[in-house]
Design an enzyme around this catalytic site. Structure first.
Site, PDB file in Angstrom:
ATOM      1  N   LYS A   1      85.745   2.367-120.029  1.00 39.18           N
ATOM      2  CA  LYS A   1      85.423   3.134-121.233  1.00 39.18           C
ATOM      3  C   LYS A   1      86.737   3.717-121.749  1.00 39.18           C
ATOM      4  O   LYS A   1      87.232   4.726-121.258  1.00 39.18           O
ATOM      5  CB  LYS A   1      84.447   4.283-120.950  1.00 39.18           C
ATOM      6  CG  LYS A   1      83.936   4.896-122.270  1.00 39.18           C
ATOM      7  CD  LYS A   1      83.607   6.371-122.192  1.00 39.18           C
ATOM      8  CE  LYS A   1      84.788   7.282-122.316  1.00 39.18           C
ATOM      9  NZ  LYS A   1      85.527   7.203-123.599  1.00 39.18           N
TER      10      LYS A   1
ATOM     11  N   GLY B   1      82.554   4.547-126.037  1.00 40.05           N
ATOM     12  CA  GLY B   1      81.700   5.729-126.035  1.00 40.05           C
ATOM     13  C   GLY B   1      82.527   6.985-125.935  1.00 40.05           C
ATOM     14  O   GLY B   1      83.752   6.920-125.775  1.00 40.05           O
ATOM     15  N   ASP B   2      81.860   8.118-126.041  1.00 45.97           N
ATOM     16  CA  ASP B   2      82.593   9.386-125.898  1.00 45.97           C
ATOM     17  C   ASP B   2      82.386   9.944-124.490  1.00 45.97           C
ATOM     18  O   ASP B   2      81.669   9.356-123.668  1.00 45.97           O
ATOM     19  CB  ASP B   2      82.202  10.377-127.000  1.00 45.97           C
ATOM     20  CG  ASP B   2      80.716  10.671-127.012  1.00 45.97           C
ATOM     21  OD1 ASP B   2      80.038  10.354-126.015  1.00 45.97           O
ATOM     22  OD2 ASP B   2      80.227  11.227-128.021  1.00 45.97           O
ATOM     23  N   GLY B   3      83.016  11.080-124.242  1.00 42.27           N
ATOM     24  CA  GLY B   3      82.983  11.642-122.894  1.00 42.27           C
ATOM     25  C   GLY B   3      81.602  12.101-122.484  1.00 42.27           C
ATOM     26  O   GLY B   3      81.143  11.826-121.375  1.00 42.27           O
TER      27      GLY B   3
ATOM     28  N   GLY C   1      78.748  11.126-123.640  1.00 40.40           N
ATOM     29  CA  GLY C   1      77.800  10.016-123.566  1.00 40.40           C
ATOM     30  C   GLY C   1      78.165   9.065-122.428  1.00 40.40           C
ATOM     31  O   GLY C   1      77.924   9.368-121.254  1.00 40.40           O
ATOM     32  N   VAL C   2      78.788   7.948-122.786  1.00 39.47           N
ATOM     33  CA  VAL C   2      79.085   6.913-121.789  1.00 39.47           C
ATOM     34  C   VAL C   2      79.932   7.462-120.630  1.00 39.47           C
ATOM     35  O   VAL C   2      79.705   7.127-119.459  1.00 39.47           O
ATOM     36  CB  VAL C   2      79.792   5.703-122.461  1.00 39.47           C
ATOM     37  CG1 VAL C   2      80.173   4.647-121.426  1.00 39.47           C
ATOM     38  CG2 VAL C   2      78.897   5.087-123.527  1.00 39.47           C
ATOM     39  N   GLY C   3      80.887   8.357-120.933  1.00 38.59           N
ATOM     40  CA  GLY C   3      81.746   8.917-119.880  1.00 38.59           C
ATOM     41  C   GLY C   3      80.925   9.589-118.793  1.00 38.59           C
ATOM     42  O   GLY C   3      81.077   9.290-117.598  1.00 38.59           O
TER      43      GLY C   3
ATOM     44  N   GLU D   1      94.222  11.303-112.814  1.00 37.87           N
ATOM     45  CA  GLU D   1      95.592  11.444-113.351  1.00 37.87           C
ATOM     46  C   GLU D   1      95.464  12.374-114.538  1.00 37.87           C
ATOM     47  O   GLU D   1      94.921  11.989-115.564  1.00 37.87           O
ATOM     48  CB  GLU D   1      96.142  10.092-113.814  1.00 37.87           C
ATOM     49  CG  GLU D   1      96.148   8.997-112.771  1.00 37.87           C
ATOM     50  CD  GLU D   1      97.124   9.236-111.637  1.00 37.87           C
ATOM     51  OE1 GLU D   1      98.026  10.088-111.784  1.00 37.87           O
ATOM     52  OE2 GLU D   1      96.969   8.593-110.598  1.00 37.87           O
TER      53      GLU D   1
ATOM     54  N   CYS E   1     101.926  12.890-120.626  1.00 38.96           N
ATOM     55  CA  CYS E   1     101.604  13.865-119.580  1.00 38.96           C
ATOM     56  C   CYS E   1     102.838  14.231-118.771  1.00 38.96           C
ATOM     57  O   CYS E   1     102.934  15.338-118.248  1.00 38.96           O
ATOM     58  CB  CYS E   1     100.531  13.297-118.683  1.00 38.96           C
ATOM     59  SG  CYS E   1     100.890  11.601-118.212  1.00 38.96           S
TER      60      CYS E   1
ATOM     61  N   GLU F   1      99.626  22.799-121.780  1.00 41.67           N
ATOM     62  CA  GLU F   1     100.140  21.521-122.248  1.00 41.67           C
ATOM     63  C   GLU F   1      99.964  21.468-123.769  1.00 41.67           C
ATOM     64  O   GLU F   1      98.844  21.599-124.259  1.00 41.67           O
ATOM     65  CB  GLU F   1      99.314  20.433-121.571  1.00 41.67           C
ATOM     66  CG  GLU F   1      99.896  19.080-121.679  1.00 41.67           C
ATOM     67  CD  GLU F   1      99.052  18.053-120.943  1.00 41.67           C
ATOM     68  OE1 GLU F   1      97.815  18.123-121.029  1.00 41.67           O
ATOM     69  OE2 GLU F   1      99.647  17.183-120.298  1.00 41.67           O
TER      70      GLU F   1
HETATM   71  P1  NAD Z   1      90.429  13.707-122.675  1.00 44.96           P
HETATM   72  O1  NAD Z   1      90.295  14.246-121.304  1.00 44.96           O
HETATM   73  O2  NAD Z   1      89.778  14.447-123.768  1.00 44.96           O
HETATM   74  O3  NAD Z   1      89.833  12.237-122.754  1.00 44.96           O
HETATM   75  C1  NAD Z   1      90.229  11.205-121.881  1.00 44.96           C
HETATM   76  C2  NAD Z   1      89.083  10.240-121.693  1.00 44.96           C
HETATM   77  O4  NAD Z   1      88.034  10.900-121.010  1.00 44.96           O
HETATM   78  C3  NAD Z   1      88.475   9.717-122.986  1.00 44.96           C
HETATM   79  O5  NAD Z   1      88.095   8.373-122.773  1.00 44.96           O
HETATM   80  C4  NAD Z   1      87.259  10.611-123.176  1.00 44.96           C
HETATM   81  O6  NAD Z   1      86.237  10.009-123.924  1.00 44.96           O
HETATM   82  C5  NAD Z   1      86.821  10.817-121.747  1.00 44.96           C
HETATM   83  N1  NAD Z   1      86.084  12.048-121.473  1.00 44.96           N
HETATM   84  C6  NAD Z   1      86.227  13.255-122.057  1.00 44.96           C
HETATM   85  N2  NAD Z   1      85.369  14.148-121.509  1.00 44.96           N
HETATM   86  C7  NAD Z   1      84.682  13.473-120.541  1.00 44.96           C
HETATM   87  C8  NAD Z   1      83.647  13.840-119.629  1.00 44.96           C
HETATM   88  N3  NAD Z   1      83.148  15.069-119.583  1.00 44.96           N
HETATM   89  N4  NAD Z   1      83.172  12.885-118.789  1.00 44.96           N
HETATM   90  C9  NAD Z   1      83.651  11.635-118.800  1.00 44.96           C
HETATM   91  N5  NAD Z   1      84.627  11.228-119.655  1.00 44.96           N
HETATM   92  C10 NAD Z   1      85.144  12.143-120.499  1.00 44.96           C
HETATM   93  O7  NAD Z   1      91.974  13.505-122.857  1.00 44.96           O
HETATM   94  P2  NAD Z   1      92.750  12.892-124.092  1.00 44.96           P
HETATM   95  O8  NAD Z   1      92.784  13.954-125.129  1.00 44.96           O
HETATM   96  O9  NAD Z   1      92.234  11.548-124.459  1.00 44.96           O
HETATM   97  O10 NAD Z   1      94.191  12.648-123.433  1.00 44.96           O
HETATM   98  C11 NAD Z   1      95.149  13.603-123.313  1.00 44.96           C
HETATM   99  C12 NAD Z   1      95.188  14.186-121.916  1.00 44.96           C
HETATM  100  O11 NAD Z   1      95.388  13.168-120.929  1.00 44.96           O
HETATM  101  C13 NAD Z   1      96.321  15.137-121.711  1.00 44.96           C
HETATM  102  O12 NAD Z   1      95.879  16.285-121.052  1.00 44.96           O
HETATM  103  C14 NAD Z   1      97.297  14.361-120.839  1.00 44.96           C
HETATM  104  O13 NAD Z   1      98.178  15.114-120.103  1.00 44.96           O
HETATM  105  C15 NAD Z   1      96.401  13.561-120.008  1.00 44.96           C
HETATM  106  N6  NAD Z   1      97.086  12.377-119.480  1.00 44.96           N
HETATM  107  C16 NAD Z   1      97.407  12.310-118.159  1.00 44.96           C
HETATM  108  C17 NAD Z   1      98.076  11.213-117.653  1.00 44.96           C
HETATM  109  C18 NAD Z   1      98.403  11.094-116.198  1.00 44.96           C
HETATM  110  O14 NAD Z   1      98.548   9.996-115.713  1.00 44.96           O
HETATM  111  N7  NAD Z   1      98.543  12.164-115.460  1.00 44.96           N
HETATM  112  C19 NAD Z   1      98.425  10.174-118.485  1.00 44.96           C
HETATM  113  C20 NAD Z   1      98.098  10.279-119.832  1.00 44.96           C
HETATM  114  C21 NAD Z   1      97.403  11.382-120.315  1.00 44.96           C
END
Ligand code: NAD
Length: 477
Positions: A174, A205-207, A209-211, A249, A282, A382
């Site tokens: 996803k 999908g979004d977090g 929903g599918v997440g 991560e 990140c 961040e």
């Molecule tokens: P995000 O956490 O909002 O979303 C990431 C993914 O998770 C998306 O696919 C989103 O749909 C899904 N998601 C969101 N809430 C969820 C939930 N409750 N259950 C399941 N899935 C869910 O992050 P973002 O805004 O897309 O990315 C930026 C963040 O990612 C920053 O905090 C960054 O530091 C971090 N990041 C970390 C690394 C690493 O390897 N450490 C690498 C890249 C980005």
């Protein structure tokens, strides 16, 4: 505008089971560039069932059989690199030069390095001469949910998908709903390479929903997630009832310790690194800790470097930085810059608002704050935008203590020409990665964090082992 309202399930492109359209926005123009569907629980269940069905045979394939398909995928990925770079550049705003080199290139090198790791990996190992009838078998963990963010889309997707494929797992990817185009293209490549039906599935999908459906799903054995610490916590809680393995991560707040004996390019290099990908990494070195005797000079160099950092549209060739990914991200960054000013930070470059002439698109001014102390919001949270803070220090111990005083521990950086000192400091930093004097981590090096930056290690052998179970057998002849 592209119509991408389909999922890849059980070896076929299929229509979603319900209609939930979602616009993909080009951050350079604020215009809709594609429409996708957000999946429903029925789509998630179908994809998980396909992965479950495919697991028995895929997990029993030989290393050689998996290598043939992974090498095909590598060739296809490299052949279609231009398409991939364009997809990434459009969906998340990386300038085309960056998208073609680092962004798309990261995917290519992870595929290569994971193939190398697989070639050298012994799935079946003896325990030791003291117990000759004992074997340790490393086996695929099962059906994996792979949830990825938008900031380095192919970097993260290949680290997960290729490692899971190499380990013998089946999966549902996803990708970020904000940047799904590169992943849809990647699914085409998997299809083209000829992986058996059901081994790889993609549902958009979004977090919520599918997440969430994936992280709580009883038929999913593991979740590998990259994204915010907030979502990582939610996923871990939701996965607890079914005792899944959860590899995380997460975010970072990298410290870049610049000692007075650093090489003369260290400050400029640190600023550029922080602004790379518009600060949306990140592992960005967002806190520059500078030894007092060099501090004012470093502030001047940082301000000058920021003022010289060009900002422009992603489709333009050149080494400028692009927009940030979304209106939401833009607003969040503006809020944090405002808070930095209100909390007493000395703004020496950039600031609120958009760069001149760039009213449309989510463009942020490259911003530098001096005289920050580590308890200010701008030093703790961040930002995920082109915003750097400078913090002075007096002693080595103080620098280490400021660097470690963060909920995160992903990547820290050390700049000093005294290698004994640099090595000593590297040992004391509580982070998964330390880079000294602008050097890069080698191919296949483990990527991951300490503390709230996560618990997984991706890439190379460590990335492969994330997706393996360990079985001890005695009486083996
Ligand atoms: P995000 O956490 O909002 O979303 C990431 C993914 O998770 C998306 O696919 C989103 O749909 C899904 N998601 C969101 N809430 C969820 C939930 N409750 N259950 C399941 N899935 C869910 O992050 P973002 O805004 O897309 O990315 C930026 C963040 O990612 C920053 O905090 C960054 O530091 C971090 N990041 C970390 C690394 C690493 O390897 N450490 C690498 C890249 C980005």
């Amino acid at each position: 505008m592209l119509d991408k309202r389909q999922f890849y399930i059980d070896g076929q492109w299929v229509a979603p089971q319900a209609s939930h359209d979602f616009d993909v926005i080009d951050p350079s123009t604020e215009e809709v560039c594609a429409v996708i569907s957000l999946g429903d629980e029925a789509d998630t269940n179908t994809a998980v069932a396909a992965a479950r069905q495919a697991f028995d045979s895929w997990s029993q394939t030989s290393k050689a059989e998996r290598l043939v398909l992974l090498e095909k995928l590598q060739t296809i990925y490299n052949e279609r690199a231009d398409e991939m770079a364009r997809a990434i550049s459009t969906e998340m705003g990386a300038p085309i030069a960056l998208a073609s080199t680092s962004q798309c290139g990261a995917g290519s090198s992870h595929i290569k390095n994971l193939i190398r790791a697989l070639k050298g990996y012994e799935f079946d190992q003896p325990l030791g001469d003291h117990a000759p009838d004992n074997r340790i078998l490393h086996e695929a963990i099962g059906v994996c949910a792979l949830i990825t963010p938008w900031n380095w889309p192919m970097n993260q997707v290949t680290l997960k998908v290729v490692a899971a494929l190499a380990a013998g797992c089946t999966m549902v990817l996803k990708p970020s709903e904000i940047a799904p185009l590169s992943s849809l293209l990647f699914a085409e490549m998997i299809d083209q390479a000829g992986f058996p039906a059901g081994v790889f599935n993609l549902v958009n999908g979004d977090g919520l929903g599918v997440g969430s459906q994936l992280s709580g799903h009883p038929e999913v054995d593991m979740v590998s997630f990259t994204g915010s610490t907030r979502a990582g916590i939610a996923i871990t809680k939701n996965a607890a009832d079914t005792v899944k393995r959860v590899a995380l991560e997460l975010g970072g707040k990298g410290a870049n310790i610049v000692f007075a004996d650093a090489d003369e390019k260290a400050v400029m290099r640190g600023v550029r690194h922080c602004f790379n990908n518009s600060g949306q990494s990140c592992n960005a070195p967002t806190r520059m800790l500078v030894e007092r005797s060099l501090y004012e000079q470093a502030v001047a160099i940082a301000a000058e470097t920021a003022n010289k950092t060009a900002v422009n549209t992603a489709s333009l060739e050149g080494h400028h930085i692009g927009p940030v990914v979304s209106q939401m991200q833009y607003d969040k960054i503006q809020g944090l810059i405002e808070q930095g000013i209100n909390e007493g930070g000395r703004l020496v470059a950039g600031g609120l608002g958009k760069p001149e002439g760039l009213e449309k698109g989510y463009y942020v001014r490259p911003t530098v704050f001096a005289d920050i102390h580590n308890q200010m919001t701008i030093a703790r949270e961040e930002v995920f935008g082109p915003v750097l803070v400078l913090i002075p220090f007096d002693t080595e111990e103080e620098a280490i203590s400021i660097a470690n005083d963060s909920p995160y521990g992903l990547t820290h950086y050390v700049q000093s020409q005294d290698s004994e000192k640099a090595n000593r400091v590297a040992r004391k930093l509580r982070a998964g990665m330390v880079q000294i004097n602008g050097t890069f981590l080698g191919a296949g090096s483990p990527f991951g964090g300490y503390k709230q930056s996560g618990n997984g290690r991706e890439g190379g052998v460590w990335g492969l082992e994330d997706f393996l179970e360990v079985k001890a057998v005695s009486g083996w002849n």
